[in-house]
Write an enzyme that holds these catalytic residues in place. Structure first.
Site, PDB file in Angstrom:
ATOM      1  N   GLY A   1      53.740  41.392  33.337  1.00 18.72           N
ATOM      2  CA  GLY A   1      53.818  40.202  33.268  1.00 18.72           C
ATOM      3  C   GLY A   1      55.322  39.694  34.142  1.00 18.72           C
ATOM      4  O   GLY A   1      55.932  41.038  33.783  1.00 18.72           O
TER       5      GLY A   1
ATOM      6  N   CYS B   1      52.766  48.531  32.421  1.00 17.72           N
ATOM      7  CA  CYS B   1      53.810  47.747  32.272  1.00 17.72           C
ATOM      8  C   CYS B   1      54.032  46.659  30.982  1.00 17.72           C
ATOM      9  O   CYS B   1      54.683  47.315  30.377  1.00 17.72           O
ATOM     10  CB  CYS B   1      53.957  47.059  33.954  1.00 17.72           C
ATOM     11  SG  CYS B   1      56.130  46.714  34.457  1.00 17.72           S
ATOM     12  N   TYR B   2      54.146  45.974  30.878  1.00 12.51           N
ATOM     13  CA  TYR B   2      54.447  44.586  30.614  1.00 12.51           C
ATOM     14  C   TYR B   2      53.421  45.276  30.066  1.00 12.51           C
ATOM     15  O   TYR B   2      53.621  45.073  28.079  1.00 12.51           O
ATOM     16  CB  TYR B   2      54.334  43.082  30.875  1.00 12.51           C
ATOM     17  CG  TYR B   2      54.502  41.838  29.135  1.00 12.51           C
ATOM     18  CD1 TYR B   2      55.866  41.273  29.431  1.00 12.51           C
ATOM     19  CD2 TYR B   2      53.742  41.791  28.455  1.00 12.51           C
ATOM     20  CE1 TYR B   2      56.314  40.807  29.157  1.00 12.51           C
ATOM     21  CE2 TYR B   2      54.678  40.723  28.011  1.00 12.51           C
ATOM     22  CZ  TYR B   2      55.579  39.902  27.558  1.00 12.51           C
ATOM     23  OH  TYR B   2      55.838  39.322  27.408  1.00 12.51           O
TER      24      TYR B   2
ATOM     25  N   HIS C   1      52.886  50.681  38.390  1.00 13.88           N
ATOM     26  CA  HIS C   1      51.742  50.033  38.115  1.00 13.88           C
ATOM     27  C   HIS C   1      50.933  51.013  39.230  1.00 13.88           C
ATOM     28  O   HIS C   1      50.723  50.866  39.721  1.00 13.88           O
ATOM     29  CB  HIS C   1      51.908  48.963  39.506  1.00 13.88           C
ATOM     30  CG  HIS C   1      52.741  47.929  38.564  1.00 13.88           C
ATOM     31  ND1 HIS C   1      51.652  47.180  37.471  1.00 13.88           N
ATOM     32  CD2 HIS C   1      54.203  47.991  38.147  1.00 13.88           C
ATOM     33  CE1 HIS C   1      53.080  46.154  37.464  1.00 13.88           C
ATOM     34  NE2 HIS C   1      54.325  46.638  37.476  1.00 13.88           N
TER      35      HIS C   1
ATOM     36  N   GLU D   1      47.695  49.749  39.733  1.00 14.41           N
ATOM     37  CA  GLU D   1      46.906  49.114  40.572  1.00 14.41           C
ATOM     38  C   GLU D   1      47.368  49.016  42.555  1.00 14.41           C
ATOM     39  O   GLU D   1      46.640  48.367  42.983  1.00 14.41           O
ATOM     40  CB  GLU D   1      46.422  47.884  40.351  1.00 14.41           C
ATOM     41  CG  GLU D   1      47.899  47.023  39.904  1.00 14.41           C
ATOM     42  CD  GLU D   1      48.799  47.048  39.383  1.00 14.41           C
ATOM     43  OE1 GLU D   1      48.504  48.045  38.520  1.00 14.41           O
ATOM     44  OE2 GLU D   1      49.563  46.226  38.442  1.00 14.41           O
TER      45      GLU D   1
ATOM     46  N   SER E   1      33.983  25.087  55.940  1.00 15.67           N
ATOM     47  CA  SER E   1      34.796  25.100  57.185  1.00 15.67           C
ATOM     48  C   SER E   1      34.415  25.780  58.165  1.00 15.67           C
ATOM     49  O   SER E   1      35.275  25.742  59.529  1.00 15.67           O
ATOM     50  CB  SER E   1      36.407  25.864  56.252  1.00 15.67           C
ATOM     51  OG  SER E   1      36.066  26.984  56.680  1.00 15.67           O
ATOM     52  N   GLY E   2      33.920  26.369  58.167  1.00 14.81           N
ATOM     53  CA  GLY E   2      33.079  27.862  58.881  1.00 14.81           C
ATOM     54  C   GLY E   2      33.833  29.322  59.091  1.00 14.81           C
ATOM     55  O   GLY E   2      34.045  29.926  59.607  1.00 14.81           O
ATOM     56  N   GLY E   3      34.609  29.338  57.984  1.00 12.41           N
ATOM     57  CA  GLY E   3      35.502  30.029  57.807  1.00 12.41           C
ATOM     58  C   GLY E   3      34.270  30.617  57.245  1.00 12.41           C
ATOM     59  O   GLY E   3      33.356  30.732  56.125  1.00 12.41           O
ATOM     60  N   VAL E   4      35.065  32.533  56.613  1.00 14.25           N
ATOM     61  CA  VAL E   4      34.286  32.879  55.686  1.00 14.25           C
ATOM     62  C   VAL E   4      33.645  32.770  54.037  1.00 14.25           C
ATOM     63  O   VAL E   4      32.686  32.847  53.894  1.00 14.25           O
ATOM     64  CB  VAL E   4      34.684  34.455  55.455  1.00 14.25           C
ATOM     65  CG1 VAL E   4      34.135  36.028  55.033  1.00 14.25           C
ATOM     66  CG2 VAL E   4      35.307  35.431  56.819  1.00 14.25           C
ATOM     67  N   ASP E   5      34.743  32.090  53.549  1.00  8.64           N
ATOM     68  CA  ASP E   5      33.646  32.149  52.250  1.00  8.64           C
ATOM     69  C   ASP E   5      33.101  31.292  52.161  1.00  8.64           C
ATOM     70  O   ASP E   5      31.415  30.841  51.062  1.00  8.64           O
ATOM     71  CB  ASP E   5      35.448  31.510  51.158  1.00  8.64           C
ATOM     72  CG  ASP E   5      36.580  32.971  51.635  1.00  8.64           C
ATOM     73  OD1 ASP E   5      36.232  33.589  51.615  1.00  8.64           O
ATOM     74  OD2 ASP E   5      37.175  32.174  51.478  1.00  8.64           O
ATOM     75  N   SER E   6      33.641  30.231  53.189  1.00  8.88           N
ATOM     76  CA  SER E   6      32.237  28.759  52.901  1.00  8.88           C
ATOM     77  C   SER E   6      31.305  29.168  52.800  1.00  8.88           C
ATOM     78  O   SER E   6      29.944  28.779  52.733  1.00  8.88           O
ATOM     79  CB  SER E   6      32.874  27.458  53.082  1.00  8.88           C
ATOM     80  OG  SER E   6      33.776  27.334  54.809  1.00  8.88           O
TER      81      SER E   6
ATOM     82  N   LYS F   1      37.599  39.204  48.619  1.00  8.26           N
ATOM     83  CA  LYS F   1      38.197  38.006  49.882  1.00  8.26           C
ATOM     84  C   LYS F   1      37.233  39.530  50.367  1.00  8.26           C
ATOM     85  O   LYS F   1      36.330  39.730  51.333  1.00  8.26           O
ATOM     86  CB  LYS F   1      39.190  38.473  50.446  1.00  8.26           C
ATOM     87  CG  LYS F   1      39.237  37.897  52.113  1.00  8.26           C
ATOM     88  CD  LYS F   1      39.166  35.891  51.860  1.00  8.26           C
ATOM     89  CE  LYS F   1      38.767  35.814  53.513  1.00  8.26           C
ATOM     90  NZ  LYS F   1      38.748  34.297  53.526  1.00  8.26           N
TER      91      LYS F   1
END
Ligand code: XMP
Length: 502
Positions: free
Chosen positions: A46, A74-75, A161, A163, A214-219, A358
């Site tokens: 954090g 870390c934090y 970290h 990750e 929107s034509g993007g991958v997600d939608s 993603k």
């Protein structure tokens, strides 16, 4: 299915921990406080200092109430030490970036690691005194307690970290932790699809959804999930006029090819451009666009009948960067499909991908048999070219940027570089500089080229594109795009830059 809870102390990397854990086959969720449903708890990094009372702290009786293994990063590593009677103090210097750490390889957390490992650090404070019963397991030249453990209590801490990719064996450390906990590796995306289709059927049932695409991958992936779940959905594509060249035709074709019913295009360029007139502030632009989107959906909803839900392709990172659900992360940008929502809305939200990253969405797209040209598409922001025209959006600027954008994509694809990049695009800087062309003085705008490599958009490296490719792009833009006489290349990584300009 075993679940891991990751307590969010507000670090941007918190979600990267979740992704790594999911890739290791265990479902991970970001939480604000532990609950018995979690097989173990990870405490994230954090931005604050544990010594600051305003920073998030572990509840006083945290360890009395939970009886599962805990890993602090870390934090989180510092917060554990403090809460069990150890001390944290300011180090001599800030440790930032790649470091060498000496590792106690007999610790089960460091199983199969080398005695010296490259790790990635970002901290000023450090644990200076261990709580009773704890032993140090790692150190760097400036941080004596870069790792600790209490095997009896099953508590582990690391200052660095795991990750972040620059901790070369970070994934192995997380994998070791899952082994210590005894987590079953049961999370996979194939099951996720089946479950999500079930959830949609149960939650939405006979209710009707109006879905933004929107034509993007997600939608697109979200829309296909709704279609597979046989939800009564209508899909609305808004041509805002802020889209890329020929985008509207392409998107319509994509949905036609997929055989999706109820696909509607709304032409709204004039409305968007007139609302954006004179607006220069990036956040204002985003909010205006977001609000107008919702207004249009609501209008369409009324036209098309009774809808209960508004579907969106929102994914996890959209929520992170809009500072949801964390209370502690700073608002960086309000993504239009989250931060731009008006407070009062007549439709409930349906966001099937809201917990996915993603690359998970891309993999699901492939499993749903979407062609590679969908799943491999670069992310494109909801507010579209409006946030790639710095300052005020005008028709003239839009036309210049649309042409430049199609040139960049065409050249990058021709050189087979498209799939290697997270994103590549031009942005228009409406500042005029002097140039010379055909013996004549020119005084025109600047185009900047942004090409980045990334695994999840949380961090990104500027791409070292070959000079010849940059030269080809620059020449073609200056020759073909009216109003542009200079092309520059952006060499800023994220952080400190963001991928988009606004
Ligand atoms: P930044 O600029 O924050 O972008 O580094 C991170 C990723 O998010 C995309 N992006 C958006 N996506 N709506 C979206 O759906 C938005 O408003 C938006 N703004 C940025 C950006 O393209 C990058 O992939």
């Amino acid at each position: 299915m075993d679940k891991i809870g990751i307590v969010d102390f507000g670090g941007q990397f918190c979600h990267l921990i979740a992704r790594r854990i999911r890739d290791l086959g265990v479902y991970a969720e970001i939480i604000t406080e532990p609950s018995p449903e979690f097989k173990c708890i990870i405490l994230s990094g954090g931005p604050g200092a544990v010594s600051n009372p305003e920073s998030p702290q572990l509840p006083q009786d945290f360890f009395k109430n939970i009886d599962v293994p805990v890993l602090g990063i870390c934090y989180g590593h510092q917060a554990i030490a403090i809460s069990l009677g150890g001390k944290v103090s300011r180090g001599k210097e800030r440790e930032y970036g790649k470091k060498k750490a000496n590792i106690n390889t007999s610790s089960p957390l460091f199983d199969n690691l080398d005695k010296e490992e490259q790790v990635w650090m970002s901290h000023f404070d450090q644990v200076s005194e261990l709580p009773d019963g704890f032993e140090s397991t790692a150190e760097t030249d400036t941080c004596k307690i870069a790792g600790y453990q209490n095997l009896e209590m099953n508590i582990f801490g690391i200052q660095f970290h795991p990750e972040v990719v620059h901790t070369l064996n970070g994934t192995r450390i997380l994998d070791n932790f899952l082994n210590i906990v005894g987590c079953k590796r049961e999370y996979n995306l194939k099951d996720w699809i089946d479950k999500e289709i079930n959830n949609l059927q149960e939650d939405i049932g006979e209710k009707r959804v109006i879905m933004a695409v929107s034509g993007g991958v997600d939608s697109t992936v979200a829309a296909i999930l709704l279609a597979k779940a046989n939800i009564d959905a209508h899909f609305i594509y808004v041509d805002t006029g802020l889209m890329r060249l020929k985008e509207t035709e392409e998107v319509s074709k994509i949905f036609a090819d997929l055989g999706v019913k109820n696909f509607h295009t709304v032409f709204a360029e004039e409305r968007f451009l007139s609302r954006l007139e004179g607006i220069k502030d990036p956040e204002k632009k985003r909010k205006i666009i977001g609000n107008l989107f919702i207004e249009i959906f609501e209008e369409e909803a009324i036209k098309l009948g009774d809808f209960n839900y508004l579907g969106q392709g929102t994914i996890y990172p959209d929520r992170i960067e809009s500072a949801q659900p964390s209370h502690h992360a700073a608002v960086i940008k309000s993504h239009h499909n989250v931060g731009g929502l008006p407070e009062k809305m007549n439709l409930k939200l349906c966001e099937p991908l809201a917990d996915l990253y993603k690359d998970e969405v891309r993999r699901i797209g492939q499993m749903l048999d979407l062609p590679k040209r969908f799943t491999g598409r670069h992310p494109f922001p909801g507010p579209a070219l409006a946030i790639r025209i710095l300052g005020e959006v005008t028709k003239e600027r839009l036309e210049a940027l649309q042409k430049a954008d199609s040139i960049v994509t065409e050249i990058i694809r021709k050189h087979n570089l498209y799939d290697q990049l997270w994103q590549v695009f031009p942005a228009l800087i409406p500042v005029k500089t002097v140039g010379v062309m055909g013996d004549k003085r020119t005084y025109e705008w600047i185009i900047t080229i942004r090409a980045v490599e990334s695994i999840d958009a949380m961090t990104a490296d500027w791409s070292r594109l070959p000079y010849e490719v940059l030269e080809e792009i620059s020449n073609k833009i200056v020759n073909k795009v009216q109003g542009i006489n200079r092309v520059v290349y952006d060499i800023t990584s994220k952080p400190p830059g963001t991928i988009e300009y606004e």
